[in-house]
Design a protein around this motif. Structure first.
Motif, PDB file in Angstrom:
ATOM      1  N   MET A   5       5.899 -13.118  -5.839  1.00  0.00           N
ATOM      2  CA  MET A   5       6.341 -11.769  -5.550  1.00  0.00           C
ATOM      3  C   MET A   5       5.487 -11.222  -4.406  1.00  0.00           C
ATOM      4  N   PRO A   6       6.100 -10.811  -3.300  1.00  0.00           N
ATOM      5  CA  PRO A   6       5.329 -10.312  -2.157  1.00  0.00           C
ATOM      6  C   PRO A   6       4.704  -8.945  -2.454  1.00  0.00           C
ATOM      7  N   CYS A   7       3.555  -8.733  -1.859  1.00  0.00           N
ATOM      8  CA  CYS A   7       2.837  -7.469  -2.025  1.00  0.00           C
ATOM      9  C   CYS A   7       3.347  -6.464  -0.993  1.00  0.00           C
ATOM     10  N   ASP A   8       3.571  -5.249  -1.415  1.00  0.00           N
ATOM     11  CA  ASP A   8       3.993  -4.182  -0.505  1.00  0.00           C
ATOM     12  C   ASP A   8       2.751  -3.614   0.178  1.00  0.00           C
ATOM     13  N   THR A   9       2.440  -4.131   1.358  1.00  0.00           N
ATOM     14  CA  THR A   9       1.220  -3.709   2.045  1.00  0.00           C
ATOM     15  C   THR A   9       1.280  -2.243   2.461  1.00  0.00           C
ATOM     16  N   GLY A  10       2.477  -1.713   2.669  1.00  0.00           N
ATOM     17  CA  GLY A  10       2.603  -0.291   3.000  1.00  0.00           C
ATOM     18  C   GLY A  10       2.122   0.576   1.855  1.00  0.00           C
ATOM     19  N   ALA A  11       2.485   0.204   0.645  1.00  0.00           N
ATOM     20  CA  ALA A  11       2.056   0.963  -0.536  1.00  0.00           C
ATOM     21  C   ALA A  11       0.549   0.866  -0.706  1.00  0.00           C
ATOM     22  N   VAL A  12      -0.001  -0.305  -0.463  1.00  0.00           N
ATOM     23  CA  VAL A  12      -1.451  -0.488  -0.581  1.00  0.00           C
ATOM     24  C   VAL A  12      -2.159   0.366   0.464  1.00  0.00           C
ATOM     25  N   ARG A  13      -1.634   0.370   1.688  1.00  0.00           N
ATOM     26  CA  ARG A  13      -2.230   1.193   2.752  1.00  0.00           C
ATOM     27  C   ARG A  13      -2.165   2.672   2.411  1.00  0.00           C
ATOM     28  N   ARG A  14      -1.040   3.114   1.874  1.00  0.00           N
ATOM     29  CA  ARG A  14      -0.900   4.527   1.498  1.00  0.00           C
ATOM     30  C   ARG A  14      -1.878   4.885   0.398  1.00  0.00           C
ATOM     31  N   TYR A  15      -2.022   4.013  -0.596  1.00  0.00           N
ATOM     32  CA  TYR A  15      -2.953   4.267  -1.691  1.00  0.00           C
ATOM     33  C   TYR A  15      -4.387   4.337  -1.161  1.00  0.00           C
ATOM     34  N   THR A  16      -4.755   3.383  -0.308  1.00  0.00           N
ATOM     35  CA  THR A  16      -6.107   3.356   0.255  1.00  0.00           C
ATOM     36  C   THR A  16      -6.363   4.609   1.074  1.00  0.00           C
TER      37      THR A  16
ATOM     38  N   ARG B 243      -9.154   7.529   0.331  1.00  0.00           N
ATOM     39  CA  ARG B 243     -10.158   7.976   1.305  1.00  0.00           C
ATOM     40  C   ARG B 243     -10.117   9.481   1.516  1.00  0.00           C
ATOM     41  N   VAL B 244      -8.978  10.089   1.317  1.00  0.00           N
ATOM     42  CA  VAL B 244      -8.833  11.530   1.505  1.00  0.00           C
ATOM     43  C   VAL B 244      -9.139  12.284   0.220  1.00  0.00           C
ATOM     44  N   LEU B 245      -8.590  11.836  -0.885  1.00  0.00           N
ATOM     45  CA  LEU B 245      -8.713  12.588  -2.130  1.00  0.00           C
ATOM     46  C   LEU B 245     -10.106  12.546  -2.747  1.00  0.00           C
TER      47      LEU B 245
ATOM     48  N   PRO C 131     -13.185  12.334  -1.286  1.00  0.00           N
ATOM     49  CA  PRO C 131     -14.102  13.317  -0.682  1.00  0.00           C
ATOM     50  C   PRO C 131     -13.705  14.756  -0.986  1.00  0.00           C
ATOM     51  N   LEU C 132     -12.409  15.038  -1.053  1.00  0.00           N
ATOM     52  CA  LEU C 132     -11.968  16.392  -1.391  1.00  0.00           C
ATOM     53  C   LEU C 132     -12.393  16.757  -2.807  1.00  0.00           C
ATOM     54  N   ALA C 133     -12.256  15.830  -3.726  1.00  0.00           N
ATOM     55  CA  ALA C 133     -12.666  16.083  -5.102  1.00  0.00           C
ATOM     56  C   ALA C 133     -14.172  16.296  -5.171  1.00  0.00           C
ATOM     57  N   ALA C 134     -14.921  15.471  -4.459  1.00  0.00           N
ATOM     58  CA  ALA C 134     -16.378  15.616  -4.450  1.00  0.00           C
ATOM     59  C   ALA C 134     -16.783  16.953  -3.850  1.00  0.00           C
ATOM     60  N   TYR C 135     -16.099  17.370  -2.793  1.00  0.00           N
ATOM     61  CA  TYR C 135     -16.390  18.657  -2.170  1.00  0.00           C
ATOM     62  C   TYR C 135     -16.113  19.797  -3.146  1.00  0.00           C
ATOM     63  N   ALA C 136     -15.013  19.714  -3.871  1.00  0.00           N
ATOM     64  CA  ALA C 136     -14.653  20.761  -4.827  1.00  0.00           C
ATOM     65  C   ALA C 136     -15.696  20.851  -5.954  1.00  0.00           C
ATOM     66  N   VAL C 137     -16.162  19.718  -6.423  1.00  0.00           N
ATOM     67  CA  VAL C 137     -17.176  19.710  -7.479  1.00  0.00           C
ATOM     68  C   VAL C 137     -18.484  20.295  -6.949  1.00  0.00           C
ATOM     69  N   ALA C 138     -18.870  19.900  -5.747  1.00  0.00           N
ATOM     70  CA  ALA C 138     -20.101  20.428  -5.160  1.00  0.00           C
ATOM     71  C   ALA C 138     -20.003  21.935  -4.951  1.00  0.00           C
ATOM     72  N   ALA C 139     -18.842  22.392  -4.511  1.00  0.00           N
ATOM     73  CA  ALA C 139     -18.640  23.831  -4.319  1.00  0.00           C
ATOM     74  C   ALA C 139     -18.749  24.573  -5.650  1.00  0.00           C
ATOM     75  N   ARG C 140     -18.180  24.005  -6.689  1.00  0.00           N
ATOM     76  CA  ARG C 140     -18.256  24.649  -8.004  1.00  0.00           C
ATOM     77  C   ARG C 140     -19.703  24.684  -8.509  1.00  0.00           C
ATOM     78  N   LEU C 141     -20.445  23.621  -8.286  1.00  0.00           N
ATOM     79  CA  LEU C 141     -21.849  23.614  -8.689  1.00  0.00           C
ATOM     80  C   LEU C 141     -22.647  24.678  -7.929  1.00  0.00           C
TER      81      LEU C 141
END
Length: 72
Positions: free
Chosen positions: A1-12, A16-18, A20-30
């Motif tokens: 079964m071939p791997c959908d590299t587009g889906a893997v790229r989107r997830y990666t 990479r975006v989510l 750091p955003l989550a870490a920033y939100a936690v740091a802001a709350r602290l």
């Protein structure tokens, strides 16, 4: 079964975006909690702040795989 590299790229990319955003939100709350703790005079409110900080620290330690009970 071939791997959908587009889906893997989107997830990666989302990872990479989510993360750091989550870490920033936690740091802001602290930072907010730290500012509140510096001014609070009510013991009940101070306990609520401490409990929230503890919850954040526990979640972060769990995500990092750190066993806080063992002093690690």
């Amino acid at each position: 079964m071939p791997c959908d590299t587009g889906a893997v790229r989107r997830y990666t990319h989302l990872d990479r975006v989510l993360l750091p955003l989550a870490a920033y939100a936690v740091a802001a709350r602290l930072r907010e909690l730290e500012a509140c703790a510096a001014q609070v005079e009510d013991l009940t409110e101070a306990c609520a702040i401490a409990a929230e900080v503890s919850t954040i620290q526990t979640e972060a330690a769990d995500e990092a795989g750190i066993d806080r009970r063992a002093g690690g």
